[in-house]
Design a protein around this motif. Structure first.
Motif, PDB file in Angstrom:
ATOM      1  N   GLU A 172      22.872   2.474  -0.575  1.00 16.58           N
ATOM      2  CA  GLU A 172      22.827   3.944  -0.414  1.00 16.58           C
ATOM      3  C   GLU A 172      22.025   4.364   0.828  1.00 16.58           C
ATOM      4  OE1 GLU A 172      21.920   2.194  -3.007  1.00 16.58           O
ATOM      5  OE2 GLU A 172      20.002   2.849  -3.867  1.00 16.58           O
ATOM      6  N   ASN A 173      21.279   3.417   1.432  1.00 17.66           N
ATOM      7  CA  ASN A 173      20.546   3.774   2.651  1.00 17.66           C
ATOM      8  C   ASN A 173      21.283   3.383   3.931  1.00 17.66           C
ATOM      9  OD1 ASN A 173      18.465   5.219   1.690  1.00 17.66           O
ATOM     10  ND2 ASN A 173      16.902   3.630   1.859  1.00 17.66           N
ATOM     11  N   GLY A 174      22.569   3.031   3.779  1.00 11.07           N
ATOM     12  CA  GLY A 174      23.358   2.635   4.943  1.00 11.07           C
ATOM     13  C   GLY A 174      23.373   3.702   6.027  1.00 11.07           C
ATOM     14  N   GLN A 175      23.518   4.951   5.588  1.00  6.67           N
ATOM     15  CA  GLN A 175      23.573   6.050   6.561  1.00  6.67           C
ATOM     16  C   GLN A 175      22.249   6.234   7.277  1.00  6.67           C
ATOM     17  OE1 GLN A 175      24.864   9.729   4.821  1.00  6.67           O
ATOM     18  NE2 GLN A 175      26.476   9.875   6.371  1.00  6.67           N
ATOM     19  N   LEU A 176      21.169   6.132   6.502  1.00  2.38           N
ATOM     20  CA  LEU A 176      19.831   6.273   7.086  1.00  2.38           C
ATOM     21  C   LEU A 176      19.608   5.167   8.110  1.00  2.38           C
ATOM     22  CD1 LEU A 176      17.083   7.695   7.112  1.00  2.38           C
ATOM     23  CD2 LEU A 176      16.391   6.291   5.157  1.00  2.38           C
ATOM     24  N   SER A 232       8.654   1.560   8.547  1.00  5.05           N
ATOM     25  CA  SER A 232       8.768   1.319   7.114  1.00  5.05           C
ATOM     26  C   SER A 232       9.933   0.373   6.860  1.00  5.05           C
ATOM     27  CB  SER A 232       8.908   2.648   6.357  1.00  5.05           C
ATOM     28  OG  SER A 232       8.669   2.436   4.980  1.00  5.05           O
ATOM     29  N   GLY A 233      10.215   0.131   5.585  1.00  8.45           N
ATOM     30  CA  GLY A 233      11.142  -0.943   5.245  1.00  8.45           C
ATOM     31  C   GLY A 233      12.516  -0.521   4.766  1.00  8.45           C
ATOM     32  N   LEU A 234      12.842   0.770   4.889  1.00  5.20           N
ATOM     33  CA  LEU A 234      14.160   1.279   4.539  1.00  5.20           C
ATOM     34  C   LEU A 234      14.511   1.092   3.056  1.00  5.20           C
ATOM     35  CD1 LEU A 234      16.303   2.612   6.556  1.00  5.20           C
ATOM     36  CD2 LEU A 234      17.641   0.581   6.167  1.00  5.20           C
ATOM     37  N   ALA A 235      13.525   0.858   2.218  1.00  2.00           N
ATOM     38  CA  ALA A 235      13.811   0.744   0.787  1.00  2.00           C
ATOM     39  C   ALA A 235      13.890   2.152   0.192  1.00  2.00           C
ATOM     40  CB  ALA A 235      12.717  -0.065   0.101  1.00  2.00           C
ATOM     41  N   ALA A 236      14.323   2.210  -1.066  1.00  2.00           N
ATOM     42  CA  ALA A 236      14.336   3.493  -1.769  1.00  2.00           C
ATOM     43  C   ALA A 236      12.882   3.958  -1.971  1.00  2.00           C
ATOM     44  CB  ALA A 236      15.036   3.321  -3.115  1.00  2.00           C
TER      45      ALA A 236
END
Lengths: 294, 251
Positions: free
Chosen positions: A181-185, A145-149
């Motif tokens: 906010e997805n830096g950790q993921l 997937s694309g790591l978007a929200a």
């Protein structure tokens, strides 16, 4: 692994060349060497005046240092010359000449399906994304997937929660986090599996980078599932790209209330499904290569 | 096992069906600048009775890429491309082999063979023979490896009746010749010459992709004019009537 000088020569080619990037993938694959293409361009007067005037050896040396720095900071550079460059991606016409990988792609990631959808997803869309990702993982597929929200995050996290493989293909360089906010993921996925980017490590997000990222996501995978999408979304862009790659697209029946989904469902290669099990059964059948029946 | 219909659906979005018309080469369906034959067909040898391209294959686009990669990649990805291309060939021949036979002046083709690869190493185990001889329903029972590379030194894209040699005498048999791509036609025409010198009857070529460059003259505009999605019900040979009588309904 590509010899350092070859990787560096490709970097120089891409920085100085004027053709679209996929054209360099073709040139370099055909020649079997980026150095050879670079040398041909340098002696081919008129083609690349800047290279013609500037000897390329110092540029290649400088790029070698740069590649070494990238690799030292955990970014692996895979070029089309590298045997580890993913075969699924090699088979699409607009493959990038190189990708950066944080973490590690495994041969088993060839058995992967892209799960994409809206950033602002509904609760039922998020539930469906999780259910699909869990089902894929249980059946041995890597969830890409694309790591978007929204849908992307739901798909990645559901796969992680089930101890399945998940790969993120991002629209920025690997040193960036978008959305922040997805830096950790992003770090979690890179630490256990792989985050893939076709952009220079510091490249910011841009309007053009996301459709290009969708092409790589489609290219890496056997099929694309759209979980939920608005009428202007990048997910719909990815369905167009996947069909143009000759890869199947899956659409949950519940989306057929939308005009865009009905339109998409009429296109050859699109499958409307009632359950995640239908997706894996169809992909399994379509990609089986033992024989063919009427 | 995948079905022919569902695999070919995946190619329907990007295949581009050649159609006869003004400024289209009457032999190979190349676009011309007003001529009835393209340069290569007008200046080359014509041993084939019919050339039937299934689709145009545009440089650097997906069909072109598949037609190059099915034989250059290895492993599962290559196999997948091979099965997909077999499906394309199967669906096309199922519907349109009679069109090809009629155009070549025969009732049916007794034998089906492939053009040997210009790459000697690859020719030893060419995936096109696996496609035509094993995967594709309409051809596998009639397939025979009739041609070998002669070993004569011939430049890559030059016509020569000595480029290939037939393995046996063909005693008037009509032969369907299959190739992945038609560029100048020199290889397919050389193959047809070798077959006819061995006694073959009518020889027709079905090729999956007729190679084109979008940048050449009016090609881009003309490719954009092709109706999408690809129409499996009509081929380059049988669509002509439809083309010439737009007032008639064809169902």
């Amino acid at each position: 692994m590509t010899p350092l000088s070859e990787a560096a020569a490709l970097v120089v080619l891409l920085r100085s060349g004027r053709r679209p990037w996929p054209a360099y993938a073709e040139l370099v694959e055909d020649a079997g060497s980026a150095l050879a293409v670079l040398e041909r361009q340098a002696t081919d007067s008129g083609e690349q005046p800047s290279l013609f005037h500037e000897p390329h050896e110092p540029l290649v040396k400088a790029a070698e240092d740069e590649v070494a720095t990238w690799e030292a900071s955990g970014m692996r550079l895979l070029t089309v010359l590298d045997p580890d460059y993913p075969d699924n991606l090699r088979a699409v016409h607009d493959r990038p000449p190189l990708i950066f990988v944080a973490g590690r792609l495994e041969p088993s990631d060839a058995r992967s399906i892209a799960v994409v959808g809206a950033r602002r997803a509904s609760p039922s869309g998020l539930r469906r994304a999780r259910a699909i990702a869990e089902h894929l993982v249980e059946h041995g597929y890597t969830v890409v997937s694309g790591l978007a929200a929204g849908i992307d995050t739901a798909a990645h996290t559901a796969a992680l929660a089930r101890d399945g493989r998940t790969v993120a293909v991002i629209g920025t360089g690997l040193r960036r986090n978008y959305p922040p906010e997805n830096g950790q993921l992003q770090q979690r996925i890179a630490a256990r599996f792989a985050v893939v980017s076709q952009f220079w490590p510091d490249a910011p997000p841009s309007r053009r980078s996301f459709p290009m990222r969708n092409a790589v996501m489609s290219g890496l995978t056997l099929a694309t599932v759209v979980v939920e999408a608005s009428h202007t979304s990048g997910s719909r862009m990815q369905t167009r790209i996947a069909l143009a790659h000759g890869r199947p697209v899956f659409l949950p029946r519940s989306l057929l209330g939308h005009a865009w989904a009905r339109e998409l469902s009429a296109r050859p290669g699109t499958h409307v499904v009632d359950s995640p099990a239908e997706i894996t059964a169809t992909v399994q059948r379509l990609t089986s290569t033992s024989a063919l029946v009427v | 096992m995948p079905t022919v219909a569902e695999l070919t659906a995946l190619y329907t979005n990007f295949m581009l069906g050649p159609r006869a018309g003004p400024s289209v080469c009457g032999e190979c369906f190349n676009f011309t600048d007003g001529y009835q034959r393209c340069y290569a067909c007008a200046h080359g040898e014509a041993w084939l009775d019919t050339v039937a391209p299934i689709s145009y294959s545009v440089a650097r686009e997906q069909l072109h890429h598949a037609l190059a990669r099915y034989k250059r990649l290895s492993g599962e990805t290559a196999r997948r491309l091979q099965v997909e291309l077999a499906a394309v060939l199967w669906r096309h021949l199922d519907a349109h082999e009679p069109c090809v036979a009629a155009a070549a002046g025969t009732d049916a083709f007794e034998l089906v063979t492939t053009v040997p690869s210009s790459d000697g190493q690859r020719d030893g185990r060419h995936p096109l023979r696996w496609i035509v001889g094993a995967l594709t329903g309409p051809t596998r029972q009639r397939h025979e490896r009739l041609l070998l590379r002669s070993g004569q030194p011939v430049e890559g894209r030059e016509f020569s009746p000595q480029k290939y040699e037939a393995v046996r005498s063909l005693a008037g048999a009509p032969v369907l010749l299959i190739d992945d791509t038609w560029t100048t036609g020199a290889n397919a025409q050389s193959a047809a010459a070798a077959l006819k010198l061995a006694g073959a009857g009518p020889v027709a070529a079905v090729v999956i992709g007729r190679h084109l460059n979008r940048e050449w003259h009016e090609n881009d505009r003309r490719l954009r004019g092709i109706t999408r999605p690809f129409d499996w019900a009509h081929c380059a040979l049988c669509a002509e009537d439809v083309h010439l009588s737009p007032g008639l309904s064809v169902g």
